[in-house]
Design an enzyme around this catalytic site. Structure first.
Site, short mmCIF file in Angstrom:
data_model
loop_
_atom_site.label_atom_id
_atom_site.label_comp_id
_atom_site.label_asym_id
_atom_site.label_seq_id
_atom_site.Cartn_x
_atom_site.Cartn_y
_atom_site.Cartn_z
N HIS A 309 -13.11 -12.63 16.11
CA HIS A 309 -12.60 -14.01 16.06
C HIS A 309 -13.56 -14.89 16.84
O HIS A 309 -14.10 -14.47 17.86
CB HIS A 309 -11.21 -14.07 16.69
N ASP A 366 -5.06 -11.70 10.75
CA ASP A 366 -5.10 -11.25 9.36
C ASP A 366 -5.01 -9.75 9.21
O ASP A 366 -4.78 -9.25 8.11
CB ASP A 366 -6.40 -11.74 8.70
N1 ACO Z 1 -17.13 -6.24 11.73
C1 ACO Z 1 -18.33 -5.82 12.21
N2 ACO Z 1 -19.13 -6.56 13.03
C2 ACO Z 1 -18.70 -7.80 13.33
C3 ACO Z 1 -17.47 -8.31 12.88
C4 ACO Z 1 -16.67 -7.50 12.04
N3 ACO Z 1 -15.50 -7.93 11.57
N4 ACO Z 1 -17.29 -9.58 13.35
C5 ACO Z 1 -18.38 -9.85 14.08
N5 ACO Z 1 -19.23 -8.76 14.08
C6 ACO Z 1 -20.48 -8.63 14.83
C7 ACO Z 1 -21.61 -9.42 14.17
O1 ACO Z 1 -22.32 -8.62 13.25
C8 ACO Z 1 -22.43 -9.81 15.38
O2 ACO Z 1 -23.16 -8.66 15.79
P1 ACO Z 1 -24.66 -8.84 16.43
O3 ACO Z 1 -24.40 -9.53 17.76
O4 ACO Z 1 -25.19 -7.46 16.54
O5 ACO Z 1 -25.42 -9.72 15.47
C9 ACO Z 1 -21.38 -10.08 16.46
O6 ACO Z 1 -20.26 -9.24 16.11
C10 ACO Z 1 -20.94 -11.53 16.56
O7 ACO Z 1 -20.56 -11.96 15.26
P2 ACO Z 1 -20.55 -13.47 14.76
O8 ACO Z 1 -20.51 -13.51 13.26
O9 ACO Z 1 -21.65 -14.21 15.46
O10 ACO Z 1 -19.18 -13.97 15.35
P3 ACO Z 1 -18.44 -15.29 14.93
O11 ACO Z 1 -17.65 -15.71 16.11
O12 ACO Z 1 -19.39 -16.29 14.36
O13 ACO Z 1 -17.49 -14.83 13.72
C11 ACO Z 1 -15.67 -14.12 12.45
C12 ACO Z 1 -16.13 -14.71 13.78
C13 ACO Z 1 -16.19 -14.99 11.26
C14 ACO Z 1 -14.15 -14.14 12.39
C15 ACO Z 1 -16.22 -12.68 12.32
O14 ACO Z 1 -15.76 -11.90 13.40
C16 ACO Z 1 -15.84 -12.04 10.99
O15 ACO Z 1 -16.57 -12.22 10.00
N6 ACO Z 1 -14.72 -11.27 10.94
C17 ACO Z 1 -14.25 -10.69 9.71
C18 ACO Z 1 -13.54 -11.74 8.87
C19 ACO Z 1 -12.19 -12.11 9.44
O16 ACO Z 1 -11.40 -11.27 9.83
N7 ACO Z 1 -11.89 -13.43 9.46
C20 ACO Z 1 -10.61 -13.98 9.92
C21 ACO Z 1 -10.78 -14.74 11.19
S1 ACO Z 1 -9.22 -15.24 11.84
C22 ACO Z 1 -8.75 -16.52 10.86
O17 ACO Z 1 -9.51 -17.29 10.37
C23 ACO Z 1 -7.34 -16.68 10.63
#
Ligand code: ACO
Length: 431
Positions: A309, A366
């Protein structure tokens, strides 16, 4: 003494006031930075930008706190219901008996849809995604209330109480109608004696010859899902609603844009993606171990959906409540669903894995909401639609803050990285 932040650019010191929120969080007011220095701030994705001051919802993502108007989400989930929380979020205070009775009556009184709107549904192919239908229909709804959707701030505000109850009530009917239309089934009218959630399920699942009656357990479970989605401060869809509202657009148009923003898999669409992921893990005979390994590759398409998140670097408190609720729902319905077992296993594996621990990736709302919706019989492509129904109070309250506040049109700047000035080449001279 008021705090000041100093920024040195080319040897010149610029001073900016520090703003402190009621929960102690701090921000630097850089509004005069550009006129002072010619510089702008760069913050791709607004990850560290406070776009507004708001009185609605407080989140501390580091410790997993979520409060609406000062009330802890855990207390609201245990002692309230979706409609009462909607009132709290929109009006700022818990309602007294008369206020909640009148609010519920207004919602009930607005449950039906104008007969002319029925024809609009015929214009969509059955293959349409319900989020596309919902967004279009919410915008169209404004056409039936032209005096509430004028884009004249004062006039729209004058009718806000009515518009709010119309939207909370009719978003539910429109969602149910989209479901029925896709199945080629006749629309089902709402019933006066049913609660908000039971009426939604009745409009979706009853037939002209057979009533669907939601058990109190199912009604409570759906109530909880909607309540936990009611607001979440400046997320992608709420920021969209505020952005659209900042241009002076009416409430109907603004929430319609919110639905589109919610649709994406990185936001509200994640609840669909979670179930698709869990089902595919089950189909492949994986217990989750292989999937978790692949999710660590850095490939976005392999991410563990429902994990991570932007704000929570801690367990999402809504996920914690829904995890317990889903176990209870399954036990009370005597349901066995391998998908819940896989979800619990994935969480268990991730909670001990260095990759997820160091990146502070925990289940978000979610991760478990889809499992509950699935157990109620909600089809997967309607999960995000239910999220939209739940988020409606938050969108309305945020629209109201913009409409009653003093902020000007939202218009971020950018750092241009394209070509510098080039001479135009006539077509016949181009290679
Ligand atoms: N699975 C695996 N790795 C992940 C995940 C995940 N779900 N989420 C983040 N990471 C990793 C990224 O690859 C990144 O790794 P790195 O540092 O080696 O490059 C690190 O964690 C940071 O990730 P970001 O994408 O920069 O984090 P951000 O805060 O921008 O993204 C998000 C948040 C979009 C929710 C992300 O965690 C994601 O895509 N999750 C899966 C989709 C999801 O569940 N969305 C619902 C969000 S809640 C809502 O909207 C109601």
């Amino acid at each position: 003494m008021s705090e000041t932040a100093c920024l040195t650019i080319d040897g010149k010191v610029h001073k900016y006031p520090v703003i402190t929120g009621t929960e102690g969080e701090k921000g630097i007011d850089i509004r005069s930075l550009r006129s002072d220095s010619g510089y702008i701030t760069y913050d791709d994705g607004y990850a560290n930008t406070g776009s507004c001051m708001s009185r609605i919802t407080f989140i501390d993502g580091e410790t997993g706190i979520l409060r609406h108007r000062g009330y802890a989400i855990e207390e609201l989930a245990a002692g309230s219901d979706f409609i009462e929380v909607a009132y709290l979020i929109i009006y700022g205070e818990l309602p007294n008996r008369d206020q909640i009775a009148s609010f519920r009556n207004l919602i009930l009184g607005n449950a039906a849809i104008h007969q002319s709107m029925f024809h609009s549904f015929a214009g969509f192919p059955a293959s349409s995604h319900p989020m596309a239908i919902l967004s279009a229909m919410l915008n169209s709804l404004g056409c039936y209330y032209p005096h509430m959707a004028t884009n004249n701030r004062e006039q729209d505000l004058e009718h806000l109480d009515d518009a709010a109850t119309i939207l909370i009530s009719k978003v539910r009917a429109l969602a149910a109608m989209a479901y029925r239309m896709k199945l080629g089934r006749p629309f089902i009218y709402p019933r006066g004696q049913l609660s908000y959630c039971s009426n939604l399920l009745h409009m979706m699942f009853s037939e002209p010859y057979a009533d669907y009656t939601a058990s109190s357990r199912v009604d409570r479970a759906l109530n909880l899902v909607l309540l936990l989605h009611a607001d979440h401060e400046q997320n992608c869809s709420t920021s969209t609603v505020r952005m659209v509202a900042s241009g002076g657009a009416n409430l109907f148009a603004s929430v319609s844009a919110g639905v589109c923003a919610l649709w994406g898999p990185a936001h509200g669409g994640a609840n669909m993606a979670v179930i698709e992921m869990l089902e595919s893990i089950h189909k492949e005979g994986d217990d989750g171990t292989r999937f978790v390994e692949a999710a660590k590759s850095g490939d976005r398409s392999k991410r563990l959906m429902g994990f991570g998140h932007r704000v929570y670097k801690h367990y999402d408190p809504r996920a914690q409540i829904l995890k317990e609720a889903s176990k209870k729902v399954f036990a009370s319905m005597r349901l066995q669903d391998p998908v819940l077992d896989i979800a619990l296993k994935l969480e268990e594996i991730a909670s001990h894995d260095e990759y997820f621990i160091t990146r502070k990736l925990y289940p978000n709302v979610d991760f478990y909401s889809g499992i509950i919706m699935r157990s109620i019989g909600i089809p997967i492509d309607f999960f995000t639609v239910l999220f939209a129904i739940g988020r409606m109070p938050g969108w309305i309250a945020n629209w109201k803050e913009i409409a009653t506040g003093k902020s000007s049109i939202h218009r971020p700047r950018q750092i241009y990285t394209g070509s510098t000035l080039r001479k135009f080449v006539p077509l016949e001279e181009r290679l």
